[in-house]
Write an enzyme that holds these catalytic residues in place. Structure first.
Site, mmCIF file in Angstrom:
data_model
loop_
_atom_site.group_PDB
_atom_site.id
_atom_site.type_symbol
_atom_site.label_atom_id
_atom_site.label_comp_id
_atom_site.label_asym_id
_atom_site.label_seq_id
_atom_site.Cartn_x
_atom_site.Cartn_y
_atom_site.Cartn_z
ATOM 1 N N SER A 44 0.801 -1.224 0.000
ATOM 2 C CA SER A 44 0.000 0.000 0.000
ATOM 3 C C SER A 44 0.832 1.273 0.000
ATOM 4 O O SER A 44 0.370 2.324 -0.447
ATOM 5 C CB SER A 44 -0.929 0.004 1.221
ATOM 6 N N HIS A 250 -1.010 5.806 6.736
ATOM 7 C CA HIS A 250 -0.437 5.768 5.395
ATOM 8 C C HIS A 250 -0.103 7.188 4.931
ATOM 9 O O HIS A 250 -0.713 8.157 5.391
ATOM 10 C CB HIS A 250 -1.411 5.123 4.403
#
Length: 268
Positions: A44, A250
């Site tokens: 990711s 993230h």
């Protein structure tokens, strides 16, 4: 007359050697020129989870047009660009699902992998929901995995890349530290934040060593993210987001353009 024949012979020999060397250099250069495709592999942190602007055809892999691989390809126009990085990917997923585009014409490969194998998501869940001791215990388990198991898994991925794309320059990207320490910040305790940062360093060190042993370049993003960690007031990382849990912890779009892209561009 004899001297003329000798001179002519030497001249012909030198000319032949020169042509041979030039031909070899030309062949080598043409091989280099031919290997200009770019393939972006990984998890990711490479697909761009957290950056938004997801490519609809990428489905659950959540590949973003604001992720560093897409930004680099848009700026440098490689002869081909294959974006196979996928949210949640582990080393086994890269081997099984992402290596198809690699070939002798691949000149550049980027990759971030290892965080999910080491239990990144579970570490963060544990540290958010449990006590300091519970968090430290889970991180110790993750570090033990990094010591015992992850190097072999990385070796398998790196060897497969080299085998399928022998001409490629491979850049392995690491992970940033999450927290600015010593700052007033709601959420996790200083003990947990320091331990999570230490775990990121531990993982990056292991990945960097395996990358170096395979002749790959390690792209260290910890320096570019310094000053932009959580609790910095100018974070390039999402904190816990209960409305979109996938994007938690993230990089944001700014994290990709300002944190990852410069490191990858320099390394590439």
């Amino acid at each position: 007359m004899r001297r003329s024949r000798i001179t002519a012979y030497v001249t012909s020999l030198l000319l032949a050697v020169g042509v041979a060397l030039t031909g070899a250099a030309t062949a080598q250069a043409s091989g280099t020129v031919a290997a200009t495709g770019y393939v972006a592999l990984g998890d990711s942190y490479s697909s761009g989870v957290g950056a938004g602007s997801y490519i609809s055809s990428s489905g659950d892999c959540l590949r973003s047009t604001k992720a560093y691989p897409y930004l680099w390809a848009a700026a440098h126009s490689p002869s081909s660009f294959d974006f196979t990085a996928c949210s949640g990917a582990r080393t086994g997923d890269v081997l099984a699902n992402q290596l198809g585009p690699l070939s002798s014409s691949t000149g550049l490969v980027s990759l971030s992998i290892g965080g999910n194998d080491a239990g990144f998501a579970d570490v963060m869940t544990t540290c958010v929901l449990q006590s300091d001791s519970g968090c430290l215990s889970r991180i110790a388990t993750a570090k033990a995995y990094v010591d015992s198991t992850l190097p072999g898994q990385l070796d398998s991925v790196y060897s497969a890349i080299s085998s399928k794309a022998p001409a490629a320059h491979v850049v392995v990207l690491g992970y940033p530290r999450f927290y600015k320490l010593g700052a007033t910040c709601l959420g996790l305790s200083d003990t947990k934040r320091a331990a999570i940062n230490g775990a990121a360093d531990y993982l990056d060190s292991a990945i960097a060593k395996r990358a170096a042993d395979h002749g790959f370049t390690f792209g260290d993003v910890r320096s570019t993210f310094t000053g932009h960690e959580l609790c910095s007031g100018s974070a390039w990382l999402h904190s816990l987001n209960l409305l979109n849990i996938t994007e938690s912890y993230h990089p944001t779009a700014a994290g990709h353009s300002g944190g990852y892209l410069p490191v990858f561009t320099s390394a590439a």
